[in-house]
Design an enzyme around this catalytic site. Sequence first.
Site, PDB file in Angstrom:
ATOM      1  N   VAL A  68      14.475 -37.097  22.090  1.00  0.00           N
ATOM      2  CA  VAL A  68      13.860 -35.880  22.628  1.00  0.00           C
ATOM      3  C   VAL A  68      12.516 -35.576  21.965  1.00  0.00           C
ATOM      4  O   VAL A  68      12.008 -34.470  22.061  1.00  0.00           O
ATOM      5  CB  VAL A  68      14.808 -34.661  22.501  1.00  0.00           C
ATOM      6  CG1 VAL A  68      15.944 -34.771  23.499  1.00  0.00           C
ATOM      7  CG2 VAL A  68      15.340 -34.507  21.087  1.00  0.00           C
ATOM      8  N   CYS A  69      11.955 -36.569  21.290  1.00  0.00           N
ATOM      9  CA  CYS A  69      10.629 -36.399  20.692  1.00  0.00           C
ATOM     10  C   CYS A  69       9.603 -37.134  21.546  1.00  0.00           C
ATOM     11  O   CYS A  69       9.796 -38.296  21.902  1.00  0.00           O
ATOM     12  CB  CYS A  69      10.606 -36.952  19.268  1.00  0.00           C
ATOM     13  SG  CYS A  69       9.093 -36.534  18.399  1.00  0.00           S
TER      14      CYS A  69
END
Length: 325
Positions: free
Chosen positions: A173-174
Amino acid sequence: MKIFDYEDIQLIPNKCIVESRSECDTTIQFGPKKFKLPVVPANMQTVMNEKLAKWFAENDYFYIMHRFDEEARIPFIKHMQNSGLFASISVGVKKAEFDFIEKLAQEKLIPEYITIDIAHGHSDSVINMIKHIKTHIPDSFVIAGNVGTPEGVRELENAGADATKVGIGPGRVCITKIKTGFGTGGWQLAALNICSKAARKPLIADGGIRTHGDIAKSIRFGASMVMIGSLFAAHEESPGETVELDGKQYKEYFGSASEFQKGEHKNVEGKKMFVEHKGSLMDTLKEMQQDLQSSISYAGGKDLKSLRTVDYVIVRNSIFNGDRD
């Protein structure tokens, strides 16, 4: 410099010396305490909360509480230590955080672990915070990060960090690598490898862990501890909203620099996703331990040290051979 990531590497087995994988010891001494596994859930709001932190501490697992409820940190430290448990908190580097450290010192509240947690940890602000903590509460074990270079590791260690987190944007999720063009996404394991050559103190591999086998690979290339987000997200016990999509249960999972965490669309380097509900976290930890015990048995040893010296081959993204279909 060899460039590779987790899916590019296959570790080579050695002669097995145990009757059963259950003989293999997965414990790790990290700072002042010994833990059952060399893994720690990411200090993110959708992965860790106070209830889970207490359960992890009670059961001899390492945890790091996130820093996004600033007012709750002092009551949290008191509650954990009054319960006979270790306190492990996160701080940022803004002016108020320096004041917070001084307040802890004044109240004689000494968390066993403090993690300085910003996306680009090779910075003057992090170095200043390390020195500030070591001046005011020198007995706390300081974890600093995140970095992606040997120079970053050296500077943070020289400033007084007891451990360093390695990884710039490799997590699911980065989106740092997409938004900025910088990071260790796609070569996280190689970054860990080169950082380990400079490190004199423990490293935490942070990000890019997709399978339990990646834990063994992280240890082989220099990690003492492995931080994991998505594999720990979306359990029964996990924070985060549960939603139903197409008849299946999912939980939300978002990055620490996402607009969902920040509450605004500004300097966003994280995104939100929905992860399919995984059942009990305890079952995942048990499976993780058993898989790591198997890794140790393949390495020809009885404990984690055996993983550090195994040979490996670089196979360039081919190890799954369609297994993901």
